[in-house]
Motif scaffolding. Structure first.
Motif, PDB file in Angstrom:
ATOM      1  N   ARG A 122      42.693  43.345  25.489  1.00 53.54           N
ATOM      2  CA  ARG A 122      42.875  42.648  26.758  1.00 53.54           C
ATOM      3  C   ARG A 122      42.621  43.622  27.907  1.00 53.54           C
ATOM      4  O   ARG A 122      43.123  44.755  27.889  1.00 53.54           O
ATOM      5  N   PHE A 123      41.885  43.165  28.875  1.00 58.15           N
ATOM      6  CA  PHE A 123      41.470  44.045  29.974  1.00 58.15           C
ATOM      7  C   PHE A 123      42.625  44.328  30.934  1.00 58.15           C
ATOM      8  O   PHE A 123      43.403  43.443  31.260  1.00 58.15           O
ATOM      9  N   ARG A 124      42.696  45.569  31.345  1.00 56.73           N
ATOM     10  CA  ARG A 124      43.588  45.913  32.464  1.00 56.73           C
ATOM     11  C   ARG A 124      42.778  46.729  33.461  1.00 56.73           C
ATOM     12  O   ARG A 124      42.093  47.678  33.091  1.00 56.73           O
ATOM     13  N   GLN A 125      42.901  46.362  34.734  1.00 62.51           N
ATOM     14  CA  GLN A 125      42.103  47.022  35.765  1.00 62.51           C
ATOM     15  C   GLN A 125      42.559  48.472  35.946  1.00 62.51           C
ATOM     16  O   GLN A 125      43.726  48.797  35.733  1.00 62.51           O
ATOM     17  N   GLU A 126      41.645  49.348  36.341  1.00 58.37           N
ATOM     18  CA  GLU A 126      42.003  50.707  36.738  1.00 58.37           C
ATOM     19  C   GLU A 126      42.993  50.632  37.897  1.00 58.37           C
ATOM     20  O   GLU A 126      42.792  49.875  38.864  1.00 58.37           O
ATOM     21  N   SER A 127      44.021  51.469  37.834  1.00 58.83           N
ATOM     22  CA  SER A 127      45.135  51.310  38.773  1.00 58.83           C
ATOM     23  C   SER A 127      44.732  51.507  40.236  1.00 58.83           C
ATOM     24  O   SER A 127      45.172  50.756  41.112  1.00 58.83           O
ATOM     25  N   ASN A 128      43.918  52.515  40.526  1.00 63.31           N
ATOM     26  CA  ASN A 128      43.560  52.761  41.930  1.00 63.31           C
ATOM     27  C   ASN A 128      42.625  51.681  42.469  1.00 63.31           C
ATOM     28  O   ASN A 128      42.754  51.261  43.626  1.00 63.31           O
ATOM     29  N   PHE A 129      41.703  51.239  41.638  1.00 62.52           N
ATOM     30  CA  PHE A 129      40.801  50.150  42.044  1.00 62.52           C
ATOM     31  C   PHE A 129      41.631  48.901  42.336  1.00 62.52           C
ATOM     32  O   PHE A 129      41.422  48.190  43.327  1.00 62.52           O
ATOM     33  N   TRP A 130      42.572  48.648  41.465  1.00 65.03           N
ATOM     34  CA  TRP A 130      43.480  47.507  41.633  1.00 65.03           C
ATOM     35  C   TRP A 130      44.282  47.634  42.923  1.00 65.03           C
ATOM     36  O   TRP A 130      44.428  46.672  43.697  1.00 65.03           O
ATOM     37  N   TYR A 131      44.793  48.819  43.177  1.00 60.40           N
ATOM     38  CA  TYR A 131      45.629  49.052  44.363  1.00 60.40           C
ATOM     39  C   TYR A 131      44.863  48.768  45.649  1.00 60.40           C
ATOM     40  O   TYR A 131      45.420  48.290  46.633  1.00 60.40           O
ATOM     41  N   LEU A 132      43.571  49.031  45.632  1.00 57.33           N
ATOM     42  CA  LEU A 132      42.784  48.866  46.862  1.00 57.33           C
ATOM     43  C   LEU A 132      42.097  47.510  46.980  1.00 57.33           C
ATOM     44  O   LEU A 132      41.609  47.159  48.049  1.00 57.33           O
ATOM     45  N   THR A 133      42.014  46.760  45.877  1.00 56.83           N
ATOM     46  CA  THR A 133      41.270  45.491  45.945  1.00 56.83           C
ATOM     47  C   THR A 133      42.059  44.273  45.457  1.00 56.83           C
ATOM     48  O   THR A 133      41.836  43.169  45.933  1.00 56.83           O
TER      49      THR A 133
END
Ligand code: GLY
Ligand code: MN
Ligand code: MN
Length: 538
Positions: A122-133
């Motif tokens: 199951r996919f989980r977004q990269e944390s910093n990318f997630w934090y900014l988008t």
């Protein structure tokens, strides 16, 4: 709880792209701009939950829910539950404001990881990318270019373009239209390697400071698992794990290595982003409070459910069910359900033993909710009468007193750092154990009985913001765990009654100036409460 400080990964991954020659043509057809998006009315269906497609997941107030007749409502301005679009905008602005003029920031999103060939996790977004988008799709890239516009920067998103065939199998994605209309990009493009490289070369050539945040973990090259022919070359090119396996051509790899992989020309964004992420906003604290409430309620249910003779994994299933049915999307980490002597192993995660009679069960588990982790440990009896033995109770109360003592100190006004809190936890545990008849040689407590740290930063990641020093003083908005543990081996250096007992208790604490909030307070921890819950009385 982890004893060792994890090395700080300043992830520098190398990417490559296909022929640059096609880039300009592709750019012309594949781009969307925010101006275009604003002109058209209905928001696209993105697949990931958004208020216009999944209103039930976007309450204004988590405690009230979305039902207007029950006093609730839908937060139409949120992009992820609890976090409005304006907060994502403010995070990007704060990041770019912190960088010198002429800066560009390049952040890669996450890639799908594979269990075997084409069987994906199951996919989980990269944390910093997630934090900014707040964007949940894989295979994306974010470029922020500092400029003198009112916004303060130009935002480009590179995303998988819509594809009828793929979406019929995998469901909708945000696509280029969603990247502008929902996620606020000024311009969005297909994540085609040629297009990405074309833009990177243009932007980077006019930038004086290049900051990068690239995936922290390699993935199996997707080309290898998708292709009809499988070749060892797919794994060997590019020659190091890149995490950006969209690009496997050697020439593209070299180009991107030159652009983004050369530490002489680029800097990691990790310190800037950790500095921002360490202090949670009011909205983040509300989300984390809800994550703690979900895990706390699931922990209470697990206490009621678990019994001698049961597999540890059955208790684990009860906890995970309790989280999932309250809306948590995943566990924040592989949980520990350790009975008997298994609890002496701090990282015990097999959870495959039968819970022995008279045991306590040590559970270290927490859900991730709306992208934020919770992290709770409780140790409780599994006998039908719900009672601790007297040795179990004594050891547990030593831990509980230390947990409470350290939690009381975790305010900004008292000026403690995590490191100082740890020293106090050692002193407190040492005093408690001496009271119980332990004679402790110098260093035994930290080397043998309590070999891990009092806690860690908590947030989007379980072990959050790892570049922030433990020597930094606590400040309002920081969230930490407080998690003393004791693990008494079968060794006649220790009182017989306690040998073979392993226990930990862990809370999540949001630091305030003069006080703090225990986010995990819904998980029972007083002896009387635990015994009542375990016996099924409450
Ligand atoms: N559950 C991992 C930790 O407590 O750090
Ligand atoms: Mn922890
Ligand atoms: Mn934990």
């Amino acid at each position: 709880m982890w004893a060792r400080r994890a090395p700080v990964h300043i992830a520098r991954r190398l990417i490559s792209a296909r022929q640059l020659g096609t880039a300009a043509a592709a750019t012309a057809t594949a781009a969307a701009t925010n101006a275009n998006a604003k002109a058209k009315a209905p928001l696209p269906v993105c697949g990931q939950p958004l208020p216009h497609t999944h209103p039930h997941l976007f309450p204004i107030d988590f405690a009230r829910g979305t039902d207007a007749s029950a006093g609730g409502g839908v937060a139409h301005d949120h992009i992820t539950p609890g976090i409005p679009a304006s907060e994502y905008e403010a995070r990007r602005r704060a990041l770019m404001d912190s960088l010198p003029s002429g800066s560009v920031a390049v952040l890669m999103g996450g890639r799908i990881k594979y269990m075997s060939r084409n069987i994906f996790y199951r996919f989980r977004q990269e944390s910093n990318f997630w934090y900014l988008t707040g964007l949940q799709d894989p295979d994306c890239m974010l470029v922020l270019e500092k400029n003198s516009s009112a916004r303060g920067y130009r935002m480009l998103l590179f995303v998988p373009p819509r594809d009828t065939h793929n979406e019929a199998w995998d469901g909708p994605i945000c696509g280029i239209d969603g990247a502008t209309a929902v996620f606020g990009a000024d311009e969005a493009y297909a994540n085609d390697p040629a297009i990405m490289l074309h833009h990177l070369q243009l932007i980077l050539s006019s930038s004086s400071h290049i900051y990068v945040d690239l995936p922290s973990q390699p993935t199996v090259p997707r080309q290898a698992v998708r292709g009809t022919r499988f070749s060892i070359r797919d794994f060997l090119a590019p020659p190091t794990p890149t995490g950006m396996d969209l690009f496997v051509r050697k020439s593209d790899f070299d180009t991107v290595q030159r652009l983004l992989g050369d530490p002489r020309n680029t800097r990691s964004l990790v310190h800037e982003l950790d500095r921002m992420r360490i202090k949670k906003s009011e909205n983040e604290l509300k989300v984390m409070r809800h994550a703690g409430a979900i895990s706390g309620a699931a922990m209470a249910e697990t206490m009621r459910y678990a019994a001698d003779g049961m597999l540890e994994s059955e208790a684990q299933a009860a906890f995970e069910f309790g989280c999932a049915r309250r809306g948590a999307e995943r566990q924040a980490y592989v949980p520990v359900f350790a009975s008997g002597r298994n609890a002496l192993m701090i990282h015990y995660v097999r959870n495959d033993a039968v819970i022995p009679k008279g045991s306590v069960l040590s559970v270290d588990a927490g859900c991730e909710f709306a992208g934020y982790a919770s992290d709770i440990t409780r140790t409780f009896p599994t006998a039908a009468d719900g009672r601790f033995s007297s040795a179990q109770r004594d050891l547990y109360e030593a831990l509980l007193a230390t947990l409470k003592g350290c939690t009381r100190l975790a305010t900004a006004s008292q000026g403690y750092s995590l490191a100082q809190l740890h020293r106090r936890s050692v002193e407190m545990l040492s005093a408690e154990l001496r009271r119980l008849g332990f004679s402790l040689r110098s260093g035994t407590l930290e080397r043998v009985l309590y070999p891990h740290y009092i806690g860690h930063w908590l947030g989007i990641d379980l072990h959050d913001t790892s570049t922030v020093e433990r020597s930094r003083r606590l400040e309002p908005g920081m969230v930490i765990t407080v998690e003393p543990g004791l693990y008494v081996p079968d060794d006649d250096a220790f009182p017989a009654a306690f040998r073979g007992l392993g226990m930990r208790v862990e809370d999540d604490v949001a630091v305030g100036y003069d006080d703090n909030i225990v986010l995990s307070a819904d998980a029972p921890k007083e002896v009387a409460d635990i015994e009542a819950v375990c016996a099924g009385r409450i």
